[in-house]
Scaffold this motif. Structure first.
Motif, short mmCIF file in Angstrom:
data_model
loop_
_atom_site.label_atom_id
_atom_site.label_comp_id
_atom_site.label_asym_id
_atom_site.label_seq_id
_atom_site.Cartn_x
_atom_site.Cartn_y
_atom_site.Cartn_z
N LYS A 63 40.22 -74.61 20.31
CA LYS A 63 40.67 -73.56 21.21
C LYS A 63 39.81 -72.31 21.02
CE LYS A 63 45.29 -75.25 21.68
NZ LYS A 63 46.69 -75.04 21.53
N PRO A 64 39.49 -71.63 22.11
CA PRO A 64 38.63 -70.45 21.98
C PRO A 64 39.32 -69.32 21.21
CG PRO A 64 39.41 -70.71 24.24
CD PRO A 64 39.88 -71.91 23.48
N SER A 65 38.55 -68.60 20.44
CA SER A 65 39.07 -67.48 19.69
C SER A 65 38.00 -66.39 19.66
CB SER A 65 39.46 -67.88 18.27
OG SER A 65 38.31 -68.32 17.59
N MET A 66 38.43 -65.18 19.29
CA MET A 66 37.49 -64.07 19.27
C MET A 66 37.85 -63.17 18.08
SD MET A 66 36.60 -61.51 22.38
CE MET A 66 37.86 -60.28 22.21
N GLU A 67 36.85 -62.74 17.36
CA GLU A 67 37.07 -61.84 16.23
C GLU A 67 36.83 -60.41 16.69
OE1 GLU A 67 35.03 -62.84 12.67
OE2 GLU A 67 35.49 -64.97 12.88
N VAL A 68 37.76 -59.52 16.34
CA VAL A 68 37.66 -58.12 16.72
C VAL A 68 37.81 -57.29 15.45
CG1 VAL A 68 38.69 -56.28 18.11
CG2 VAL A 68 38.68 -58.63 18.96
N ASP A 69 36.97 -56.27 15.31
CA ASP A 69 37.06 -55.38 14.15
C ASP A 69 38.38 -54.62 14.17
OD1 ASP A 69 34.54 -56.08 13.22
OD2 ASP A 69 33.56 -54.51 14.41
N LEU A 72 38.36 -51.17 16.05
CA LEU A 72 38.38 -51.32 17.50
C LEU A 72 39.77 -51.70 17.97
CD1 LEU A 72 37.05 -51.50 20.27
CD2 LEU A 72 36.40 -53.84 19.72
N MET A 73 40.41 -52.58 17.24
CA MET A 73 41.75 -53.02 17.63
C MET A 73 42.74 -51.85 17.53
SD MET A 73 43.04 -55.35 18.98
CE MET A 73 43.99 -56.75 19.14
N ASP A 74 42.65 -51.05 16.47
CA ASP A 74 43.53 -49.88 16.34
C ASP A 74 43.32 -48.92 17.50
OD1 ASP A 74 44.67 -50.84 14.04
OD2 ASP A 74 43.36 -49.68 12.69
N LYS A 75 42.06 -48.68 17.84
CA LYS A 75 41.75 -47.76 18.95
C LYS A 75 42.31 -48.30 20.27
CE LYS A 75 37.96 -45.36 21.19
NZ LYS A 75 36.53 -45.10 21.20
N LEU A 76 42.14 -49.59 20.50
CA LEU A 76 42.67 -50.18 21.74
C LEU A 76 44.19 -50.12 21.80
CD1 LEU A 76 40.33 -53.29 22.08
CD2 LEU A 76 40.29 -51.20 23.46
N MET A 77 44.85 -50.32 20.67
CA MET A 77 46.30 -50.29 20.64
C MET A 77 46.85 -48.88 20.90
SD MET A 77 47.37 -53.32 20.34
CE MET A 77 49.06 -53.20 19.84
N THR A 78 46.11 -47.84 20.43
CA THR A 78 46.57 -46.48 20.67
C THR A 78 46.33 -46.06 22.10
OG1 THR A 78 44.47 -45.57 19.94
CG2 THR A 78 46.21 -45.77 18.28
N MET A 79 45.48 -46.73 22.82
CA MET A 79 45.17 -46.38 24.21
C MET A 79 46.20 -46.95 25.20
SD MET A 79 41.04 -46.88 24.11
CE MET A 79 40.81 -46.58 25.83
#
Length: 80
Positions: A63-69, A72-79
């Motif tokens: 199954k496809p997966s993606m690694e995110v720093d 970046l994930m914290d910044k995206l979650m606060t947006m």
């Protein structure tokens, strides 16, 4: 005169019986399709990893997966 549920004949506008038979045939066909789908899923669940590989069925690891720093994930979650 009997009407086949799968014939190309047009049903009379007031033919309650013919419409009922056609609706029942449609529902029976849907039940048959559902039963075949369930039977197929159960058969696939019963196969082992090697057998799944033999038939070319994608494994759970494929199954496809993606690694995110994390930053970046914290910044995206606060947006949000």
């Amino acid at each position: 005169m009997a009407y086949s549920a799968y014939s190309g004949h047009k049903l009379p506008a007031s033919g309650f019986t013919a419409r009922f038979v056609e609706a029942a045939a449609t529902r029976f066909a849907a039940i048959g399709d559902w039963y075949r789908l369930v039977r197929t899923r159960r058969a696939i669940e019963a196969l082992g990893p090697e057998q799944l590989k033999d038939i070319g069925y994608p494994s759970a690891e494929a199954k496809p997966s993606m690694e995110v720093d994390r930053g970046l994930m914290d910044k995206l979650m606060t947006m949000r």
